[in-house]
Enzyme design. Structure first.
Site, short mmCIF file in Angstrom:
data_model
loop_
_atom_site.label_atom_id
_atom_site.label_comp_id
_atom_site.label_asym_id
_atom_site.label_seq_id
_atom_site.Cartn_x
_atom_site.Cartn_y
_atom_site.Cartn_z
N CYS A 60 54.06 99.82 -18.26
CA CYS A 60 52.94 98.86 -18.18
C CYS A 60 53.15 97.76 -19.22
CB CYS A 60 51.62 99.60 -18.34
SG CYS A 60 50.18 98.60 -17.94
N ASP A 107 50.98 98.10 -6.18
CA ASP A 107 50.47 97.87 -7.52
C ASP A 107 49.43 96.76 -7.46
OD1 ASP A 107 50.13 97.12 -10.25
OD2 ASP A 107 52.12 97.89 -10.70
N HIS A 140 50.37 101.44 -9.47
CA HIS A 140 50.66 101.24 -10.89
C HIS A 140 50.57 102.56 -11.65
CE1 HIS A 140 51.04 98.38 -14.23
NE2 HIS A 140 50.36 99.27 -14.92
#
Length: 173
Positions: A60, A107, A140
Site C-alpha cells: 500500500c 482495487d 486492495h
C-alpha cells in the site's frame, strides 16, 4: 528485515479504518520524503549487519515508498511494490534496479488505467528488469490478508502473489 517507522510515531493506515478517509490520510504522508530514514537504514544494514545485497518490499503506502526507493537508491538490488498508488509523473519509469509491481484487478484505490499507464511508461523508458502483474478478481491488500480474512476463491491468488514476491527477491537479491 527492518521495518522503519516512516510515520514518526503516527498511526499507519489499517484495513479496519474508514476507507472513505484514505485520501485525507494519504495527503499527510509523502513517500518521496523518506530519504533521511532510508539513508539511516542503509547505513545500519551495511555497517552494523554487513549486508551486501539488499531488497525492499512495501504494501500500500509502502508500495509507493518502494517505487520511490527503487528510483533513488542503487544500493537496493530489487524491490517489490504491492498495490502502491501510482502518481502520473514523468519519472515513474526511472528505476535503478529490478522492480516487481503487484496490483489487484478490482482495487478501489488504484484504477487499472493507472496501472496501464505505469506499464506503458516502463516499456517505453525503463532500462532495468521489471514486471507488472495484475491478479484477477482481487482487491486492495489481497497478498497480506490475515488467514481469517481469506475467502476460499481468493486463496490461490494470495498464494501466487506471495510466491511471486519471494521468487522475485530470490532471483535478484
Amino acid at each position: 528485515a527492518i521495518c522503519p517507522d516512516f510515520f514518526a510515531g503516527r498511526e499507519a493506515w489499517k484495513p479496519s479504518n474508514d476507507w472513505s478517509k484514505f485520501d485525507d490520510w494519504l495527503k499527510t504522508r509523502d513517500a518521496r520524503k523518506i530519504n533521511k530514514e532510508a539513508v539511516a537504514v542503509l547505513k545500519y544494514l551495511k555497517e552494523r549487519c554487513g549486508a551486501k545485497k539488499l531488497g525492499v518490499v512495501g504494501f500500500c503506502w509502502g508500495g509507493i515508498a518502494v517505487h520511490h526507493l527503487m528510483m533513488t537508491y542503487a544500493e537496493f538490488k530489487a524491490g517489490v511494490s504491492l498495490y502502491g498508488l501510482i502518481k502520473d509523473s514523468d519519472d515513474i519509469s526511472n528505476l535503478l534496479n529490478p522492480t516487481f509491481f503487484i496490483f489487484a484487478e478490482k482495487d478501489d484505490f488504484i484504477p487499472l488505467h493507472q496501472v496501464n499507464l505505469l506499464e506503458h511508461k516502463l516499456k517505453k523508458n525503463c532500462k532495468v528488469n521489471y514486471e507488472v502483474k495484475i491478479y484477477p478478481g482481487q482487491t486492495h491488500g489481497f497478498v497480506h490478508r490475515r488467514r481469517e480474512d481469506i475467502n476460499p476463491q481468493d486463496k490461490p491468488y494470495i498464494e501466487e502473489g506471495r510466491k511471486d514476491m519471494i521468487s522475485w527477491l530470490n532471483e535478484y537479491v
